[in-house]
Design an enzyme around this catalytic site. Structure first.
Site, short mmCIF file in Angstrom:
data_model
loop_
_atom_site.label_atom_id
_atom_site.label_comp_id
_atom_site.label_asym_id
_atom_site.label_seq_id
_atom_site.Cartn_x
_atom_site.Cartn_y
_atom_site.Cartn_z
N SER B 171 0.85 -1.19 0.00
CA SER B 171 0.00 0.00 0.00
C SER B 171 0.89 1.25 0.00
CB SER B 171 -0.96 -0.05 1.20
OG SER B 171 -1.97 0.90 1.08
N ASP B 340 -8.86 -6.29 -4.75
CA ASP B 340 -8.43 -5.01 -4.18
C ASP B 340 -9.00 -3.89 -5.04
OD1 ASP B 340 -7.17 -2.74 -3.23
OD2 ASP B 340 -5.14 -3.53 -3.41
N HIS B 373 -8.04 -5.09 -0.46
CA HIS B 373 -6.75 -4.47 -0.21
C HIS B 373 -6.03 -5.12 0.98
CE1 HIS B 373 -3.82 -1.30 -0.58
NE2 HIS B 373 -4.00 -0.92 0.67
#
Lengths: 411, 411
Positions: B171, B340, B373
Site C-alpha cells: 500500500s 483489491d 486491499h
C-alpha cells in the site's frame, strides 16, 4: 384527503415554443393530505400525513395509463419539467419523462411523489407534529420501504387508480417499485427496476452507517432536534454527501472527469502543501457536500438510509428471494449498469433469477456505461431505447394510442 | 545521531520455547536521532528528527543482506515479533517476517522504520518542537513520500548500508519502496511493491478528502492544535477510519464476514427502528473507528493521506511513468490482489508496463484472493510462496546462506 394547491399546468406557463421539445412544461406540486391513520412497520401510527405530488399527462377514462415514478435518496416528486417557483429546477428524470420521451406523457399519466419522511413537502421530520405544535425532529418515526408503498397506495386510491400501468424507479426508487410489486401485486402491471437491488450488501450498509455517524456525531445535530437551536449539522451532512457521491460514480468516470488535475496550483504547478483544495476532485466534492447541506434535511437523510438498510423482502422467507416474490404478478424490466459498484449488476442478476424461478416475465438489460450508479439518471441512448421500447409494449398491450413522436435522448 | 534505547532482544525475553516457531521474539524499538537539517519538498527545513526503528536478524559483514520494510497508513516500525512493552502487540507483518518465514530473518537483516510525521515514536506533529517547547501540532510541515525516503537514507547510512538487498512495502509502503528505487537507484537491489500504485486515482484522493474533512470539521480538531486543549477529534477520526476500513475490504469479504446479520435483534429478529447498531457490520465499523481514534494522531492521519495524494513520480515527466522510471536499477516484484478495489490490479499493470518499457527485470503476481486491499497483510499461501521464492532468489544472488527451514504460512 385534501388537495392544498393545484397541479400543473400553472397560469404562469410561458408559451410552449420557449420550452425544449419534450418538456412537460412549467409544473407545480399538489400537496395531498390523508387523514386516515397509517400503521407503520416500526409499530408507531401516523395519524395523518401529506404527500407532495406532481403529475404529467392525463389519466385516461379507463384509468389504465398511470405510471408511478419513485425517487432515489436525495430527489423528490419533481420528476420532470420546470418548477414554477424555481425556474432553474429541472425535474430529476426530465430526460426520461415528457411528451415523446421514453416515458411518453402524451400517452401515460405520470405521477411523481415525494416519499413520506422526506423534506420536499411530504410529511417528515421537518413538518410540524400536530400533537406538539413543534417540528417532529428526532421524534418522527422511522419508516420502511413498505410504509412508503402503503402511503402511496392511498395516493393511487385518491386518483382512482386501481392498477398502475407501471411502477418505476432507480436506486432506492427501484426498491420501492419492487416493493410495490410484492406488497400490492394486483395493482402493478409492469415493474421497472433500474440500478437497484433486492437488499443492501454489508458494504452498502457500511457506507450508510459512515454517513449517519458523520451526521449524528456533528455537535450541531443535537440529537436530531437542531431545528430548535436554529442550527444545522452542516459538516456532518457534507461528509455524508461526499461519501455518497463517491459511491455514485465509477472510478473510471472520476478519472475521466477529474483525474489528478490540480485546482489553482502555485507557480510551475506547485502544490500548496496544506489541507485546502489541491485537486479538482476535492473542490467538486466539497461543493457537492456544501450545496447538499444547505437544502437537505439531516433527519431525512438518516431516515432514508435506514429504510434502505432495512429493505429485504426475502427476510421473512429465510433469505429466499424467489419465495418472497411468489405472489408477484407484474412483468419486470430490470436494468443495471456495468460500472455501477454501489448496486453492481450482480444485485440485478439475483432479482432476475428469483423472478424467473417464479416464471415471471422479465426483460433484463445490462448497459455497458462508464458512469457508475449515476448512469440511471443520464441519457445513455441504449438505456433510453430499452426503456422506450418497453413502454411502447406496455402501451400496445393496454391499447393506448401509438407513439406520435420521439423527443429527448432518442430524438 | 544518537541511539536512545537499545533494540531487541530485550532482557525481558521469555524462553524462546513459549514463542511460536518463526517469531523474531520479544522486540523493542530504537529511537535514532539525526541532527543534520532535512530540506523538505514543501520548502521547509526540519532541523533534526528522530526515527523509531526495529531490526530483526543480523547485518552480515558485507552489509549486503539488509531489507527495509516500509509501512502503510496506520502501521509503524513494529513489523514483527512481540513488543516488550505491549505483550498483546504482534508486528503488523509478523506472518511475513521472521526466522524461516518468507522474509527470512535467519538470512536477512530486516529494518522496520516508523515514517517521519507518524505518531509511533518518529518525529511528527505530536513531538515537541524544540524551537517552541510545545507540540508541533498544525505547524508540523507537510511531507512527501520522497521526504520519507531522504529521511530513511540517513538511517541506511547510520547502519552502514550502502545498498539494500531489498526495499519492500504494501500500500503506502509500496509507494515508498517504489520511491526508493527512483530516488536512490543505486541503493536498492530489489524493490517489492505489494497492493500499491504509482499514483492515486481521483477516487483514491476523494476518499482521502472525505476522511480529512471529517477530521478537520470536528470542532475538537481546533485547527490542529487540539493537544493544547486536552481534546482529540474523536468523532472525525472515527468516521475517517470507518471510511478507510470499507475501502480496505472487498464487497465479497464483507458479505462473507457480516452479510446482513443483525446485532442483538429484538424478539423474533425484530429491528429496533433507531440509529443504534442494527447490523453486525455497523458494530464492527464503529468498534474499529473508536479504537483507532484512541491510538492514532489526527494530524498524522492528515499528513499521511496528503503524502499519498501528492505521490506521483510521473508528474515531473508530463505524466509519463516510464520516463520517471528511466534511472531505476532495481529488479521488481509487483504483487496485486484481484479483489483489491482501493489499488486495483490495473494500478500494478501500469507500473509493470512502465518498468518493462525500461527493460527492467519484473516479476508480477496477481493473486486471486477475496480479501480486497487487506489481502496484503494476510496469509494467503500463493502470495507468501511468491514472496518467499523471490527472496530465495535474492539470497542466492547475494550468496547468502541457503534457507535452513520454513515457518509461518508455508510451514
Amino acid at each position: 384527503m385534501t388537495v392544498i394547491s393545484p397541479s400543473q399546468p400553472s397560469a404562469a406557463s410561458p408559451p410552449t415554443d420557449v420550452l425544449p421539445a419534450g418538456s412537460v412544461g412549467i409544473v407545480s406540486p399538489e400537496f395531498i393530505a390523508f387523514d386516515e391513520p397509517l400503521a407503520l412497520a416500526g409499530g408507531q401510527v401516523l395519524n395523518g400525513y401529506t404527500l407532495a405530488v406532481e403529475t404529467y399527462g392525463e389519466l385516461n377514462t379507463q384509468r389504465s395509463n398511470a405510471v408511478l415514478i419513485c425517487h432515489a435518496l436525495n430527489a423528490s416528486h419533481h420528476v420532470a419539467g420546470i418548477d414554477a417557483d424555481q425556474p432553474d429546477s429541472i425535474g430529476w428524470w426530465d430526460n426520461m419523462v415528457g411528451p415523446g420521451k421514453a416515458v411518453d406523457t402524451d400517452r401515460f399519466f405520470v405521477i411523481g411523489v415525494n416519499n413520506l419522511g422526506s423534506c420536499f413537502g411530504s410529511t417528515g421530520p421537518l413538518s410540524i407534529n400536530p400533537d406538539t405544535g413543534s417540528p417532529w425532529g428526532a421524534s418522527f418515526p422511522l419508516l420502511t420501504v413498505e410504509d412508503w408503498v402503503h402511503a402511496q397506495a392511498r395516493l393511487a386510491d385518491y386518483f382512482g387508480i386501481a392498477k398502475f400501468a407501471a411502477v418505476m424507479g432507480g436506486s432506492l426508487g427501484g426498491m420501492q417499485a419492487l416493493s410495490w410489486a410484492i406488497t400490492c401485486p394486483e395493482r402493478v402491471g409492469d415493474c421497472i427496476v433500474v440500478a437497484s437491488t433486492a437488499r443492501l450488501s454489508a458494504q452498502n450498509i457500511a457506507f450508510n452507517e459512515v454517513a449517519r455517524r458523520a451526521i449524528i456525531t456533528d455537535p450541531d445535530f443535537r440529537g436530531g432536534n437542531y431545528y430548535e437551536y436554529g442550527v444545522v449539522p452542516t459538516h456532518g451532512l457534507s461528509v455524508a454527501r461526499m461519501v455518497g457521491h463517491i459511491t455514485y460514480q465509477s472510478d473510471e468516470v472520476m478519472a475521466e472527469k477529474f483525474g489528478r488535475t490540480q485546482r489553482a496550483p502555485g507557480p510551475d504547478g506547485a502544490f500548496h502543501y496544506n489541507y485546502d483544495v489541491e485537486f479538482e476532485v476535492e473542490s467538486y466534492l466539497r461543493y457537492q457536500g456544501e450545496k447538499f447541506s444547505r437544502y437537505f434535511d439531516a433527519n431525512t437523510y438518516l431516515l432514508l438510509t435506514r429504510a434502505l438498510d432495512y429493505f429485504d423482502p426475502a427476510r421473512d422467507c429465510g433469505g429466499d428471494l424467489a419465495q418472497a416474490l411468489r405472489d408477484v404478478q407484474a412483468r419486470f424490466l430490470v436494468v443495471s449498469f456495468t460500472t455501477d459498484w454501489r448496486f453492481a449488476p450482480e444485485h440485478s442478476h439475483e432479482l432476475v433469477r428469483a423472478l424467473l424461478k417464479n416464471k415471471r416475465e422479465v426483460t433484463y438489460a445490462e448497459i455497458n456505461a462508464s458512469h457508475g450508479h449515476d448512469a440511471f439518471l443520464l441519457g445513455d441512448r441504449r438505456y433510453h431505447a430499452v426503456v422506450q421500447g418497453y413502454y411502447d409494449q406496455i402501451a400496445a398491450r393496454l391499447s393506448l394510442p401509438a407513439r406520435a413522436h420521439t423527443t429527448g435522448v432518442l430524438a
